[in-house]
Design a protein around this motif. Structure first.
Motif, PDB file in Angstrom:
ATOM      1  N   PHE A  36     -13.218   3.828 -10.540  1.00  0.00           N
ATOM      2  CA  PHE A  36     -14.109   4.411 -10.494  1.00  0.00           C
ATOM      3  C   PHE A  36     -15.301   4.696 -11.342  1.00  0.00           C
ATOM      4  CE2 PHE A  36     -12.067   7.661  -7.220  1.00  0.00           C
ATOM      5  CZ  PHE A  36     -12.988   7.457  -6.048  1.00  0.00           C
TER       6      PHE A  36
ATOM      7  N   SER B 124     -16.751  13.265  -6.944  1.00  0.00           N
ATOM      8  CA  SER B 124     -15.203  13.492  -6.756  1.00  0.00           C
ATOM      9  C   SER B 124     -14.715  15.017  -7.062  1.00  0.00           C
ATOM     10  CB  SER B 124     -14.562  12.358  -7.400  1.00  0.00           C
ATOM     11  OG  SER B 124     -14.401  12.554  -8.249  1.00  0.00           O
TER      12      SER B 124
ATOM     13  N   THR C  67     -12.765  11.627  -0.443  1.00  0.00           N
ATOM     14  CA  THR C  67     -13.719  12.136  -1.195  1.00  0.00           C
ATOM     15  C   THR C  67     -13.749  10.728  -1.445  1.00  0.00           C
ATOM     16  OG1 THR C  67     -12.704  13.933  -2.466  1.00  0.00           O
ATOM     17  CG2 THR C  67     -14.375  12.641  -3.497  1.00  0.00           C
ATOM     18  N   PHE C  68     -13.047   9.962  -2.011  1.00  0.00           N
ATOM     19  CA  PHE C  68     -13.336   8.606  -2.178  1.00  0.00           C
ATOM     20  C   PHE C  68     -13.533   7.588  -1.903  1.00  0.00           C
ATOM     21  CE2 PHE C  68     -11.553   3.655  -1.528  1.00  0.00           C
ATOM     22  CZ  PHE C  68     -11.987   3.284  -2.555  1.00  0.00           C
TER      23      PHE C  68
ATOM     24  N   ILE D  90      -8.321   4.574  -6.846  1.00  0.00           N
ATOM     25  CA  ILE D  90      -8.498   6.321  -6.284  1.00  0.00           C
ATOM     26  C   ILE D  90      -7.812   7.041  -7.514  1.00  0.00           C
ATOM     27  CG2 ILE D  90      -7.857   7.312  -4.071  1.00  0.00           C
ATOM     28  CD1 ILE D  90      -7.335   5.127  -2.717  1.00  0.00           C
TER      29      ILE D  90
ATOM     30  N   ASN E 213     -17.159   9.245  -0.620  1.00  0.00           N
ATOM     31  CA  ASN E 213     -17.851   8.440  -1.939  1.00  0.00           C
ATOM     32  C   ASN E 213     -19.062   7.093  -1.795  1.00  0.00           C
ATOM     33  OD1 ASN E 213     -17.640  10.539  -3.767  1.00  0.00           O
ATOM     34  ND2 ASN E 213     -16.342   9.335  -4.546  1.00  0.00           N
TER      35      ASN E 213
END
Length: 243
Positions: A7, A15, A225-226, A103, A229
């Motif tokens: 990320f 997140s 959330t992943f 993730i 985004n």
């Protein structure tokens, strides 16, 4: 080979709520299969989908033309080198791009989870962009596998360290958990070495139990959330561009 990337700090901050509340576009759900018992041993299957049963997540940019939206998306991708455009399928009506990113780790998720994400972005004349990510796949490893993308867009691991396609839903048939069976070796892969015989022990990273009930709320939030985004990052970029 394209290695797995982590990320970005921006996505991490989103997140964790550092940059404010995240807009939600997608949710992770479990839906009943049309077959009572399918070939993977599930009566329910999990997948990511737009909120409220809509076919697409929608980004709104009132007064912006389709041409402007298309150019905006392409410029966005130029500034996100980790996102790979699929030129064979991209045209004036549709832009497809791919990402391959972490993730969460075993410490967070009970397994190292990574996502092979395909984003379908459709700019429209009414100032909206339709988004779909339903063809994305997740993968899990409990063996510290280093995953990578092959030239034909498949996922492989360095030194052939075992990993599995992520299972959103725990298997419905508990006989699949018998560590000595052929079916078990196929379904559990390297996890059979742990010789766990309960669903909770064998699939602690799964979000849903065989009846579609949430049993790992933390992973549900992380996975949602992943995916959200990606939509939020594109929306914020274009919002700043067209303000």
């Amino acid at each position: 080979m394209i290695k797995l990337r982590l990320f970005t700090l921006f996505f991490f901050c989103l997140s964790m709520g550092i940059l404010g509340a995240q807009e939600k576009y997608f949710e992770l759900v479990a839906e009943k299969s049309t077959n009572s018992f399918n070939e993977k041993g599930y009566t329910y299957f999990g997948h990511i989908k737009p909120l409220n049963n809509h076919p697409y997540a929608i980004l709104h940019f009132e007064g912006i033309s389709k041409t402007e939206l298309h150019k905006g998306i392409m410029d966005y991708l130029k500034e996100r080198p980790g996102l790979v455009i699929k030129p064979k399928y991209t045209n004036e009506h549709l832009i497809i791009y791919r990402d391959f990113a972490t993730i969460g780790s075993k410490e967070q998720c009970f397994a190292d989870l990574v996502g092979l994400v395909y984003v379908y972005a459709i700019p429209e004349e009414d100032g909206t962009i339709k988004l779909d990510m339903s063809t994305s796949d997740l993968f899990a490893s409990v063996n510290n596998a280093v995953l990578r993308i092959t030239p034909d867009d498949n996922v492989a691991s360095d030194a052939d360290v075992p990993f599995n396609e992520y299972k959103y839903v725990q298997p419905a048939d508990q006989t699949y958990l018998s560590s000595g069976s052929t079916a078990s070796r196929i379904l559990l892969g390297s996890r059979t070495k742990r010789k766990k015989h309960s669903l909770k022990e064998a699939y602690p990273d799964s979000v849903f139990d065989p009846e579609g009930n949430v049993v790992n709320a933390t992973n549900k939030v992380l996975i949602e959330t992943f995916f959200n985004n990606y939509a939020e990052d594109l929306h914020n970029y274009l919002k700043a561009r067209f303000k």
